[in-house]
Structure formats: structure tokens, C-alpha cells
Design a protein around this motif. Sequence first.
Motif, PDB file in Angstrom:
ATOM      1  N   LYS A 139      -7.027 -12.054  -6.677  1.00 24.30           N
ATOM      2  CA  LYS A 139      -6.609 -10.467  -6.621  1.00 24.30           C
ATOM      3  C   LYS A 139      -6.734 -10.127  -5.207  1.00 24.30           C
ATOM      4  O   LYS A 139      -7.583 -10.462  -4.583  1.00 24.30           O
ATOM      5  CB  LYS A 139      -7.981  -9.896  -7.459  1.00 24.30           C
ATOM      6  N   LEU A 140      -5.845  -9.036  -4.982  1.00 27.44           N
ATOM      7  CA  LEU A 140      -5.840  -8.730  -3.556  1.00 27.44           C
ATOM      8  C   LEU A 140      -7.002  -7.528  -3.117  1.00 27.44           C
ATOM      9  O   LEU A 140      -6.428  -6.350  -2.770  1.00 27.44           O
ATOM     10  CB  LEU A 140      -4.266  -8.271  -3.313  1.00 27.44           C
ATOM     11  N   GLU A 141      -7.795  -7.664  -3.719  1.00 32.76           N
ATOM     12  CA  GLU A 141      -9.043  -6.641  -3.623  1.00 32.76           C
ATOM     13  C   GLU A 141      -9.183  -6.387  -1.901  1.00 32.76           C
ATOM     14  O   GLU A 141      -9.434  -6.998  -1.401  1.00 32.76           O
ATOM     15  CB  GLU A 141     -10.245  -7.005  -4.348  1.00 32.76           C
ATOM     16  N   GLY A 142      -9.418  -5.127  -1.822  1.00 30.35           N
ATOM     17  CA  GLY A 142      -9.659  -4.723  -0.348  1.00 30.35           C
ATOM     18  C   GLY A 142      -8.612  -4.417   0.416  1.00 30.35           C
ATOM     19  O   GLY A 142      -8.546  -3.853   1.553  1.00 30.35           O
ATOM     20  N   LEU A 143      -7.262  -4.539  -0.009  1.00 28.03           N
ATOM     21  CA  LEU A 143      -6.095  -4.413   0.581  1.00 28.03           C
ATOM     22  C   LEU A 143      -5.795  -2.784   0.549  1.00 28.03           C
ATOM     23  O   LEU A 143      -5.270  -2.382  -0.689  1.00 28.03           O
ATOM     24  CB  LEU A 143      -4.896  -5.324  -0.073  1.00 28.03           C
ATOM     25  N   LYS A 144      -5.840  -1.973   1.712  1.00 23.94           N
ATOM     26  CA  LYS A 144      -5.526  -0.652   1.381  1.00 23.94           C
ATOM     27  C   LYS A 144      -4.085  -0.428   1.791  1.00 23.94           C
ATOM     28  O   LYS A 144      -3.879  -0.194   3.095  1.00 23.94           O
ATOM     29  CB  LYS A 144      -6.697   0.303   2.170  1.00 23.94           C
ATOM     30  N   ALA A 145      -3.086  -0.437   1.121  1.00 23.10           N
ATOM     31  CA  ALA A 145      -1.887  -0.673   1.670  1.00 23.10           C
ATOM     32  C   ALA A 145      -1.092   0.567   1.862  1.00 23.10           C
ATOM     33  O   ALA A 145      -0.905   1.443   0.773  1.00 23.10           O
ATOM     34  CB  ALA A 145      -0.850  -1.580   0.680  1.00 23.10           C
ATOM     35  N   ALA A 146      -0.522   0.802   2.846  1.00 21.09           N
ATOM     36  CA  ALA A 146       0.743   2.007   2.868  1.00 21.09           C
ATOM     37  C   ALA A 146       1.759   1.389   2.842  1.00 21.09           C
ATOM     38  O   ALA A 146       2.457   0.735   3.532  1.00 21.09           O
ATOM     39  CB  ALA A 146       0.712   2.608   4.394  1.00 21.09           C
ATOM     40  N   CYS A 147       2.301   1.582   1.519  1.00 22.52           N
ATOM     41  CA  CYS A 147       3.672   1.192   1.128  1.00 22.52           C
ATOM     42  C   CYS A 147       4.962   1.826   1.655  1.00 22.52           C
ATOM     43  O   CYS A 147       4.936   2.981   1.513  1.00 22.52           O
ATOM     44  CB  CYS A 147       3.811   1.384  -0.578  1.00 22.52           C
ATOM     45  N   TYR A 148       5.753   1.178   2.399  1.00 25.35           N
ATOM     46  CA  TYR A 148       6.457   1.962   3.355  1.00 25.35           C
ATOM     47  C   TYR A 148       8.039   1.471   2.862  1.00 25.35           C
ATOM     48  O   TYR A 148       8.598   0.030   2.758  1.00 25.35           O
ATOM     49  CB  TYR A 148       6.558   1.524   4.877  1.00 25.35           C
ATOM     50  N   TYR A 149       8.910   2.281   2.504  1.00 28.39           N
ATOM     51  CA  TYR A 149       9.823   2.188   1.817  1.00 28.39           C
ATOM     52  C   TYR A 149      11.277   2.219   2.810  1.00 28.39           C
ATOM     53  O   TYR A 149      12.218   1.807   2.566  1.00 28.39           O
ATOM     54  CB  TYR A 149      10.329   2.888   0.537  1.00 28.39           C
ATOM     55  N   GLY A 150      10.889   3.269   3.662  1.00 28.38           N
ATOM     56  CA  GLY A 150      12.217   3.724   4.741  1.00 28.38           C
ATOM     57  C   GLY A 150      13.248   4.433   3.876  1.00 28.38           C
ATOM     58  O   GLY A 150      13.088   5.174   3.003  1.00 28.38           O
ATOM     59  N   CYS A 151      14.381   4.396   4.486  1.00 29.20           N
ATOM     60  CA  CYS A 151      15.557   5.151   4.076  1.00 29.20           C
ATOM     61  C   CYS A 151      16.377   4.644   3.052  1.00 29.20           C
ATOM     62  O   CYS A 151      16.720   5.419   1.935  1.00 29.20           O
ATOM     63  CB  CYS A 151      16.410   5.595   5.307  1.00 29.20           C
ATOM     64  N   ASP A 215       0.090   8.493  10.524  1.00 26.14           N
ATOM     65  CA  ASP A 215      -0.146   9.093   9.211  1.00 26.14           C
ATOM     66  C   ASP A 215      -0.998   7.856   8.426  1.00 26.14           C
ATOM     67  O   ASP A 215      -2.101   8.060   8.076  1.00 26.14           O
ATOM     68  CB  ASP A 215       0.926   9.128   8.445  1.00 26.14           C
ATOM     69  N   ALA A 216      -0.244   6.603   8.485  1.00 21.90           N
ATOM     70  CA  ALA A 216      -1.043   5.367   8.169  1.00 21.90           C
ATOM     71  C   ALA A 216      -2.538   5.201   8.498  1.00 21.90           C
ATOM     72  O   ALA A 216      -3.249   4.956   7.886  1.00 21.90           O
ATOM     73  CB  ALA A 216      -0.247   4.218   8.061  1.00 21.90           C
ATOM     74  N   VAL A 217      -2.508   5.199   9.754  1.00 24.78           N
ATOM     75  CA  VAL A 217      -3.845   5.018  10.366  1.00 24.78           C
ATOM     76  C   VAL A 217      -5.018   6.274   9.904  1.00 24.78           C
ATOM     77  O   VAL A 217      -5.998   6.083   9.481  1.00 24.78           O
ATOM     78  CB  VAL A 217      -3.788   5.040  11.886  1.00 24.78           C
ATOM     79  N   ALA A 218      -4.546   7.357   9.851  1.00 21.33           N
ATOM     80  CA  ALA A 218      -5.229   8.569   9.594  1.00 21.33           C
ATOM     81  C   ALA A 218      -5.668   8.363   8.099  1.00 21.33           C
ATOM     82  O   ALA A 218      -6.870   8.957   7.904  1.00 21.33           O
ATOM     83  CB  ALA A 218      -4.604   9.961   9.920  1.00 21.33           C
ATOM     84  N   ARG A 219      -5.029   7.836   7.223  1.00 24.27           N
ATOM     85  CA  ARG A 219      -5.688   7.456   5.751  1.00 24.27           C
ATOM     86  C   ARG A 219      -6.208   6.378   5.630  1.00 24.27           C
ATOM     87  O   ARG A 219      -6.288   5.925   4.394  1.00 24.27           O
ATOM     88  CB  ARG A 219      -3.910   7.746   5.029  1.00 24.27           C
TER      89      ARG A 219
END
Lengths: 292, 212
Positions: A139-151, A215-219
Amino acid sequence: MELAYYPGCSLKASTEIYDEQCKRVLSAVGINLHEMDNWNCCGSTSASKTDDFLAVALPARNLGIADASDYSGMVVPCSCCYNRLLSAQKVLQTDQSLLDTINEELTDKITGKTKILTVLEAIQFAAKSGDLTKNVVKKLEGLKAACYYGCMLTRFPYDMAASDDVENPQGMETILKALGASPLDWGYKTECCGASAAVNDKDTAFKLMSRIMKDAVARQANCFVTSCPMCQLNLDAFQKKIGTIYGIDRELPVYFITELLGVAFGMPAGELGLDQHFADSTTLLKELNLYE
Amino acid sequence: MATVLELGSDKASSLAGEVMARSGQNLSACYQCRRCASGCPVGEQTGYLTPDRLIRMIVLGKRDAALDNPLIWKCVSCYTCGTRCPNDIMTARVVDTLKKMAHEHRIRPSSPKVAAFHSSFIAAAKRAGRLNELSFMGRYTMKNTLGGLARLRLRGIIQDQKDQAGFGLVLLRKGRVHFLPQKIKNRRQFKRLMRKGRAWAGSVSKSPASQE
């Protein structure tokens, strides 16, 4: 499920790891990818900036090859290729004279039958049939992911429907939640990384990426996750430099969504190419006991 | 009071007509709500010349300004302007049209490297059928160097070469450079398709599906 596969040029060059991951991970969930024979470059956004005909004809030739094959769907992992192929298909639905002009020169004619799919859509098929979670060994527990889709995954140069919400897509979040990770809400998931500007207009691209990183770091994200080879390469290769310029003191690993699926499925790190990243990609996984 | 907006009426209709026909975008539908402007990620880099301003320029017939401004070269084709426009104007396609018109009128791009990048990309893709990063980057660097020499910008050339070489080395170290060139089979047929554009462009004076 058997599907046609259009890797595109990036996946045969600087992001070959993504090509490997797509094939391995999707086959693990019961989707076999068959690379199209003799595919060509989609023209990327460069074609539409230089030549109206090539902007359609380059991607269109590949549509012909896919339409002539036995597969009903084609997976296109690169967001830019996906965007160009889907846009060409849309244009040719309404422009008969252009379709005839192009078809005249093709052995494999375009009929418009092929459903063009993103990697996320293919993975979601597997999720619906239960093939996704049954493969999970970690299980990928602890992974706080910023999902980045782009354009390019959700915005098109033509008026057409996107496969996910245009401004707040959820494809990667849905998949990651099923794997036990904790994707974050954040504001820059569909902002532009600058794409080729990282090569030809650095100041612009670095400014755009600095906003995404801040933004990713701030969150308090601990990683980026993406499905676009261009976004991955840009954020991965230039993060350190941009951090120095803009005073961002954290560097986050930039994973492909397929890479994290591979980790959750217990695939060896070497097979996934985790060592071919620029930003440190293994320390976090070790800390979370996801990788030895 | 000074005139704020000046309409060059005869010029305006011909410029707007040409851009609308080629880009397939109905610029007369723009009511300047500036949703595009608020979403444009390169606004700061263009001196706040945002998509709404560009449309206004075209509608007013400012041909020189429309064909020679930072937005047409700084635009990153993110398509945010178009997806947010309440009137479905895709300004990124207007920008692409203006790039092509500027090229046809031999106007030197305000960001020559951007223009060199895209023309090198397409030349490389047309040649092999696939993009080989090494041959493409070589072509692009050569174009930049020659362009820089012509403009006597030696320091810029040296910095660019250093940047390219540095990035190349990093890719190499990570095993992400491929030396074996990718090519498609039956390139003769492929090249025939590529050449077909000339005849097609002569037969129609519009961009693909411009009437949608």
C-alpha cells in the motif's frame, strides 16, 4: 484486453522508462499493449505553429494505421501525442476534403473507428474490473502526492470533450487512492510547465514551474505524480535549478503514475527505472518502506 | 482628449478577415471580459499583452503590432484562454496563425530561439518520420548559433551552447540519451504525404475545419 499502443518519440528517447513502465504495469493488470507498426511523429505543437496541413497530416497517418488494425482502442501515454491524435481525429470528422486528401496518400486509410485512450483511462478500466487492487502487494501509505496533469490531457485547440474534468481532473487521484496513497488538493494541477520553453525560453518556463513547485511545497506534498513525459522531464530535470533561483528549499521526486503502480505491485526498482530520475526518487520510498 | 483607440477601418477588415479565416476563430464575438487574461500564464512575460489585447489589436487593424509582439512568441500553447472563453475563441490558434503570417512576411521573431526550435523540430520529424533528439537539438543549436552570429550576439551564443551541453550531459549521465536514430519505413510514401500540403493549401484558403 488487447489494445494498440502509440508510444511517440519521447518514449523512445529521453523518457524510455515511461515506455517500459506502461507496458509492464498495464500487462500486470490484464491490458496488453501492441506497439503500432511504423508509427510516425505526431508533430507535437510545433506542427500547428508552422504548417496547417502537417498539424493534421502527421498525427492522421497514425490514425490510419490504428484504424486498419484489429484493435478497437489505442493507448497514447504522452499527453502531447494524445492531444494531437485526438485533435486530428476531431478535425477529420468534419473536414471531408482534408480527409480525402490525406487518405489518398495512405495505404492504411483513416476511418475514425479507433478510440484513443490515455494511460489513466486504461488503468481505470482495470480498476473497474478489480484487476488493479488485486495486484497490490504494498500500500502506498504516506505518499502525499501532488497529481500534476499539465495542459495537454484535458485542454484541446478544438472544441471537444475531455476525458476528465478540464480544470480539476481526478484520474490520478482516483487511482492513487485505490493504492493507499494520499493525493492532495492543490491549485496548479493543470497549469503549464512551459514544455519546450524549458529549452527555447528558459526564463518563462522556469517562472511557470516555480509557481507549480511553490504551491506543491506549501501544501506539504512529498512528491509530484504525472502522466506526461514532457511535464515529468521538465519538473525533474530543472527543479534544483529553479529552486535555487526562486528560493524553494525542497526538491520533490517526480514520479510517473505507472511507476507508482509498479512500486505498489512490488516490481523491482531497476525494472521501473527509478534510478534514472534527476531529483532524488528513492529516499522517500525507502523512508516509507516501499523500496529496499 | 487623446484618442485611446484608433480604428484603421480599411486595414481592420482585411486583417481581421484574414486572421479569422485562417485561424477559424470568430474574433468579433470577443466582448473583452478578460477571462483569458486572468488565466494566461505568460502575462507577466509579455508585459501584460494578454489574449484579449491581441484580439483587440487585430480587430482594430494594427497589422504591424499583431504580427510582431511578445505574446505570439511567448505563448506556451496551454490552451487555457480557449477553454475558459465564454465565446469559444481559441486564442492559441490565433497566435499560431499570426506566427505563420509573420513568417510569410519575413518579420524577425522577437524570440528567434522559439521560432528556430519549432522549425527545426518539424524539419527533423519530416526527415526521419520520427524525432531524434540528437539530430533535432543539433539542428536547433546550429540555427541559433548562425542567428546569433548574424546579430553579433556572441555572449548569448556561448551561454546557449553551455546550457545545451550541460543539459545534454545530465541526460547522458542518467542514461536518457539514445544514439541509435529512429526512422520509419517507406519514407518515400511518407514524404509524398508531407508534400501534399502545398497542393492542399492552394486549393483552400482556410485552416483545417475552420468553419466548425
